[in-house]
Design an enzyme around this catalytic site. Structure first.
Site, PDB file in Angstrom:
ATOM      1  CG  ASN A  53      -7.967  -2.248  -4.721  1.00  0.00           C
ATOM      2  OD1 ASN A  53      -7.051  -3.033  -4.503  1.00  0.00           O
ATOM      3  ND2 ASN A  53      -8.222  -1.245  -3.883  1.00  0.00           N
ATOM      4  CG  ASP A  77      -2.073   0.948   1.131  1.00  0.00           C
ATOM      5  OD1 ASP A  77      -2.369   1.405   0.006  1.00  0.00           O
ATOM      6  OD2 ASP A  77      -2.678   1.243   2.169  1.00  0.00           O
TER       7      ASP A  77
HETATM    8  C1  IPE Z   1      -5.356  -2.735   0.169  1.00  0.00           C
HETATM    9  O1  IPE Z   1      -5.050  -1.400  -0.045  1.00  0.00           O
HETATM   10  C2  IPE Z   1      -5.331  -3.484  -1.124  1.00  0.00           C
HETATM   11  C3  IPE Z   1      -4.025  -3.600  -1.778  1.00  0.00           C
HETATM   12  C4  IPE Z   1      -2.905  -3.117  -1.349  1.00  0.00           C
HETATM   13  C5  IPE Z   1      -4.052  -4.330  -3.003  1.00  0.00           C
HETATM   14  P1  IPE Z   1      -6.196  -0.296  -0.224  1.00  0.00           P
HETATM   15  O2  IPE Z   1      -5.497   0.988  -0.438  1.00  0.00           O
HETATM   16  O3  IPE Z   1      -7.185  -0.723  -1.244  1.00  0.00           O
HETATM   17  O4  IPE Z   1      -6.912  -0.347   1.208  1.00  0.00           O
HETATM   18  P2  IPE Z   1      -7.799   0.736   1.943  1.00  0.00           P
HETATM   19  O5  IPE Z   1      -8.842   1.198   0.966  1.00  0.00           O
HETATM   20  O6  IPE Z   1      -6.899   1.849   2.347  1.00  0.00           O
HETATM   21  O7  IPE Z   1      -8.359   0.021   3.120  1.00  0.00           O
HETATM   22  C1  IPE Z   2      -1.766   0.123  -3.294  1.00  0.00           C
HETATM   23  O1  IPE Z   2      -1.505   1.488  -3.336  1.00  0.00           O
HETATM   24  C2  IPE Z   2      -2.007  -0.463  -4.658  1.00  0.00           C
HETATM   25  C3  IPE Z   2      -3.376  -0.947  -4.877  1.00  0.00           C
HETATM   26  C4  IPE Z   2      -4.348  -0.906  -4.019  1.00  0.00           C
HETATM   27  C5  IPE Z   2      -3.656  -1.511  -6.196  1.00  0.00           C
HETATM   28  P1  IPE Z   2      -2.669   2.545  -3.311  1.00  0.00           P
HETATM   29  O2  IPE Z   2      -3.074   2.845  -4.718  1.00  0.00           O
HETATM   30  O3  IPE Z   2      -3.785   2.108  -2.437  1.00  0.00           O
HETATM   31  O4  IPE Z   2      -1.937   3.802  -2.686  1.00  0.00           O
HETATM   32  P2  IPE Z   2      -2.573   4.867  -1.721  1.00  0.00           P
HETATM   33  O5  IPE Z   2      -3.131   4.138  -0.538  1.00  0.00           O
HETATM   34  O6  IPE Z   2      -3.632   5.596  -2.487  1.00  0.00           O
HETATM   35  O7  IPE Z   2      -1.420   5.742  -1.362  1.00  0.00           O
HETATM   36 MG    MG Z   3      -4.152   2.383  -0.457  1.00  0.00          MG
END
Ligand code: IPE
Ligand code: IPE
Ligand code: MG
Length: 248
Positions: A72, A24
Site C-alpha cells: 500500500n 477492502d
Molecule cells: C488489501 O487491499 C490490503 C488491505 C485491505 C489493507 P488492496 O486494495 O491493497 O488490495 P489489491 O491491490 O486490490 O489487491
Molecule cells: C482498503 O480500501 C483500505 C486500504 C487498503 C488501506 P481501498 O482503499 O483499497 O479501497 P478500494 O479497493 O480502492 O475501493
Molecule cells: Mg482495495
C-alpha cells in the site's frame, strides 16, 4: 438458573476460532459518493470498530484485520498520510476496546512507521496485555511474504550461531517466528475463515502461511457498508462447510 442464549447465531453454529478480514473497498465507497478516498477510509475505520465488537460478542477468539499492506506504500503520498493519521487517531479511540476485555496486538514490520505511531502501538499493546475475551490483531505494514522472509532470516541467524541445526527446521519452526506467533506469550492459531468484502477474490498477501486450510467468504459489499449481520452471514456459511484438511 440456566443462562439464556443471547447469541444471534442459530443454535449449533460452529464459530471459527480465528477470523481474518481484508477491509477492502473504502476507496470505491467514497468514489460512488463523489467524496475523497480518505473519507472512505474514515468510514471504514468506523466499520472496523463495530465489527470488532461484534466478533467478540459472537465468540470469535482471534480477529485479524488487514489495515495496511506492504504494497500500500505505492499509493499517492497524501492518501498514505491520511491513512497513517487515521491510525493515530483510532489508536487513541481503540482504547475503548480495553473496557471490553479485548487484547490488541499488531502484526507487520513496524520499523517503517512514524515513531509516534509506533509509540502508541506499544502502549496499547502493553495496556491490553492481560485481556482475554478476544485477541485483536491489527495488520499494519503487513505482508505475508515479508513475514515469512523475516521468519527465515531469524532462523538463519540461529543456524549460523549454532543454536539450531538445519535438519531440525520444521513447519513449526517457521511458524514460530511468524508475527502471529510472536504475541508476547500467545500464539494465534491458523486462520479458519477469511472474509473479503468489495468483490475482489484474492488474498493480496494476507496471512499466506496461516491460511493453508482457511475457508473463504467473499461478498460484493464495500467495507464501509459491512454490517454486523454480514459477519453473522459469513460465520453461518463457514459453519456449513465441510473442512477435511486432506482427509476424507
Ligand atoms: C488489501 O487491499 C490490503 C488491505 C485491505 C489493507 P488492496 O486494495 O491493497 O488490495 P489489491 O491491490 O486490490 O489487491
Ligand atoms: C482498503 O480500501 C483500505 C486500504 C487498503 C488501506 P481501498 O482503499 O483499497 O479501497 P478500494 O479497493 O480502492 O475501493
Ligand atoms: Mg482495495
Amino acid at each position: 438458573m440456566a443462562q439464556k442464549n443471547t447469541s444471534p447465531l442459530p443454535a449449533g453454529t460452529r464459530v471459527p476460532v480465528h477470523v481474518g478480514v481484508i477491509m477492502d473497498g473504502n476507496g470505491r465507497w467514497a468514489k460512488k459518493r463523489g467524496l475523497p478516498r480518505k473519507i472512505g477510509h474514515r468510514e471504514g475505520a468506523q466499520t472496523f470498530r463495530a465489527i470488532t465488537r461484534h466478533a467478540k460478542n459472537l465468540g470469535v477468539k482471534y480477529f485479524t484485520v488487514y489495515a495496511f499492506s506492504t504494497e500500500n506504500w505505492k499509493r499517492p503520498a497524501d492518501e498514505v498520510e491520511a491513512i497513517m493519521d487515521l491510525f493515530e487517531k483510532y489508536l487513541d479511540e481503540v482504547r475503548d476496546f480495553i473496557e471490553e476485555n479485548i487484547r490488541i496486538c499488531f502484526i507487520g514490520d513496524r520499523s517503517m512507521l512514524r515513531e509516534r505511531l509506533q509509540e502508541k502501538m506499544r502502549s496499547v499493546e502493553e495496556d491490553s496485555l492481560n485481556f482475554t475475551a478476544m485477541t485483536l490483531l491489527i495488520a499494519i505494514n503487513y505482508g505475508g511474504r515479508d513475514e515469512i522472509t523475516h521468519s527465515v532470516r531469524q532462523i538463519a541467524q540461529k543456524v549460523k550461531s549454532g543454536e539450531l541445526s538445519a535438519e531440525d527446521i520444521t513447519d513449526d519452526t517457521i511458524n514460530s517466528f511468524l508475527y502471529t506467533s510472536q504475541l508476547d506469550g500467545d500464539i494465534a492459531p491458523d486462520v479458519d475463515l477469511i472474509i473479503r468484502p468489495s468483490g475482489e477474490q484474492r488474498l493480496s498477501n494476507f496471512l499466506i502461511w496461516q491460511s493453508a486450510y482457511a475457508e473463504y467468504y467473499f461478498t460484493n459489499i464495500l467495507w464501509p457498508d459491512f454490517k454486523p449481520e454480514d459477519l453473522e452471514k459469513a460465520i453461518i456459511a463457514y459453519s456449513d462447510r465441510n473442512r477435511r484438511f486432506g482427509g476424507v
